[in-house]
Design a protein around this motif. Sequence first.
Motif, PDB file in Angstrom:
ATOM      1  N   PHE A 144      26.274  48.514  47.773  1.00 23.72           N
ATOM      2  CA  PHE A 144      27.272  47.641  47.168  1.00 23.72           C
ATOM      3  C   PHE A 144      28.012  46.799  48.200  1.00 23.72           C
ATOM      4  O   PHE A 144      28.910  46.044  47.848  1.00 23.72           O
ATOM      5  CB  PHE A 144      28.292  48.465  46.371  1.00 23.72           C
ATOM      6  CG  PHE A 144      27.675  49.305  45.285  1.00 23.72           C
ATOM      7  CD1 PHE A 144      26.768  48.764  44.386  1.00 23.72           C
ATOM      8  CD2 PHE A 144      28.005  50.644  45.168  1.00 23.72           C
ATOM      9  CE1 PHE A 144      26.193  49.540  43.393  1.00 23.72           C
ATOM     10  CE2 PHE A 144      27.444  51.425  44.163  1.00 23.72           C
ATOM     11  CZ  PHE A 144      26.539  50.875  43.276  1.00 23.72           C
ATOM     12  N   GLN A 145      27.664  46.925  49.472  1.00 25.45           N
ATOM     13  CA  GLN A 145      28.354  46.214  50.541  1.00 25.45           C
ATOM     14  C   GLN A 145      27.413  45.264  51.267  1.00 25.45           C
ATOM     15  O   GLN A 145      26.213  45.533  51.400  1.00 25.45           O
ATOM     16  CB  GLN A 145      28.936  47.205  51.555  1.00 25.45           C
ATOM     17  CG  GLN A 145      30.027  48.105  51.001  1.00 25.45           C
ATOM     18  CD  GLN A 145      31.333  47.369  50.808  1.00 25.45           C
ATOM     19  OE1 GLN A 145      31.697  46.501  51.600  1.00 25.45           O
ATOM     20  NE2 GLN A 145      32.060  47.717  49.752  1.00 25.45           N
ATOM     21  N   CYS A 146      27.962  44.135  51.736  1.00 19.89           N
ATOM     22  CA  CYS A 146      27.257  43.255  52.667  1.00 19.89           C
ATOM     23  C   CYS A 146      27.806  43.537  54.062  1.00 19.89           C
ATOM     24  O   CYS A 146      29.029  43.561  54.255  1.00 19.89           O
ATOM     25  CB  CYS A 146      27.484  41.785  52.329  1.00 19.89           C
ATOM     26  SG  CYS A 146      26.828  41.255  50.732  1.00 19.89           S
ATOM     27  N   ILE A 147      26.921  43.755  55.039  1.00 19.91           N
ATOM     28  CA  ILE A 147      27.372  44.027  56.398  1.00 19.91           C
ATOM     29  C   ILE A 147      27.045  42.861  57.320  1.00 19.91           C
ATOM     30  O   ILE A 147      26.072  42.140  57.133  1.00 19.91           O
ATOM     31  CB  ILE A 147      26.752  45.315  56.973  1.00 19.91           C
ATOM     32  CG1 ILE A 147      25.217  45.214  57.041  1.00 19.91           C
ATOM     33  CG2 ILE A 147      27.197  46.527  56.187  1.00 19.91           C
ATOM     34  CD1 ILE A 147      24.594  46.263  57.945  1.00 19.91           C
ATOM     35  N   ASP A 148      27.898  42.687  58.318  1.00 20.93           N
ATOM     36  CA  ASP A 148      27.681  41.762  59.421  1.00 20.93           C
ATOM     37  C   ASP A 148      27.917  42.579  60.682  1.00 20.93           C
ATOM     38  O   ASP A 148      29.052  42.890  61.028  1.00 20.93           O
ATOM     39  CB  ASP A 148      28.657  40.587  59.327  1.00 20.93           C
ATOM     40  CG  ASP A 148      28.411  39.533  60.409  1.00 20.93           C
ATOM     41  OD1 ASP A 148      27.576  39.778  61.312  1.00 20.93           O
ATOM     42  OD2 ASP A 148      29.070  38.482  60.359  1.00 20.93           O
ATOM     43  N   LEU A 149      26.842  42.965  61.343  1.00 24.44           N
ATOM     44  CA  LEU A 149      26.915  43.935  62.427  1.00 24.44           C
ATOM     45  C   LEU A 149      26.343  43.373  63.716  1.00 24.44           C
ATOM     46  O   LEU A 149      25.337  42.658  63.700  1.00 24.44           O
ATOM     47  CB  LEU A 149      26.159  45.200  62.038  1.00 24.44           C
ATOM     48  CG  LEU A 149      26.136  46.378  63.010  1.00 24.44           C
ATOM     49  CD1 LEU A 149      26.111  47.685  62.236  1.00 24.44           C
ATOM     50  CD2 LEU A 149      24.914  46.315  63.934  1.00 24.44           C
ATOM     51  N   ALA A 150      26.981  43.694  64.826  1.00 22.95           N
ATOM     52  CA  ALA A 150      26.465  43.328  66.145  1.00 22.95           C
ATOM     53  C   ALA A 150      26.693  44.492  67.093  1.00 22.95           C
ATOM     54  O   ALA A 150      27.610  45.304  66.914  1.00 22.95           O
ATOM     55  CB  ALA A 150      27.153  42.074  66.674  1.00 22.95           C
ATOM     56  N   GLY A 151      25.844  44.596  68.095  1.00 25.27           N
ATOM     57  CA  GLY A 151      25.977  45.666  69.072  1.00 25.27           C
ATOM     58  C   GLY A 151      24.976  45.471  70.194  1.00 25.27           C
ATOM     59  O   GLY A 151      24.407  44.385  70.365  1.00 25.27           O
TER      60      GLY A 151
END
Length: 225
Positions: A144-151
Amino acid sequence: MQALLSSCLLFAFIARGTALQCEICMGLGHNCTGRLETCPADHNFCGTTLFESKHAEISVHGIIKNCIPSNVCANGSSDINLGEKGRSRTHVFCCQGDACNAATAARFMPSEARPNGLQCPACYASLDDSCSDADMVDCVGSEFQCIDLAGYVHLDDESSQRIAMKGCATESVCSASVGGAATFSGVSSAITKLECTPASSTASVSLGPPGLLLSAVVGFLLVKL
């Protein structure tokens, strides 16, 4: 004095005898074996964490057995869905009792692949801190979530690689913290950015305490290496 000393030794023996012991190991595949270790006082469960990541025809499976606190058990599972660019899911199985996580290998339940009517932008980039919204992905199940991830990923040969991804995710993915780090099979990863927005809107950002995201990220990156 001797009676007091005897009482102290007895209480110490009782305390040591009631401390939980769990099998500690990690490895690729569906099972691993390791030594028994006494858990910290706030880690009252033995855990088996499985992760699997898939990209095209390549898949990676991994397992971690250790002592875990109850809040990790409550998180359950974490899924990341990048559509054609890949998928990663992580699930923790909890039990109570000495070496209860050593008995048998845990197995994933069949994936819930039915679309839930929501969509998120999806992309993946290496050697960068962001990625462009190349397409939209259909979220499935409890994503149910949209993620914007960096690492970044750090290999045991001392080379590093930046990564970025966007896609659908379950709520527990958003419980990870920026700055969190994990190591698995010679590959370590750390989160430098994590933003979550409900898949049906763009209204909020959610960050929280550590969850199961790092295992999912490490597994996903092992596929990409």
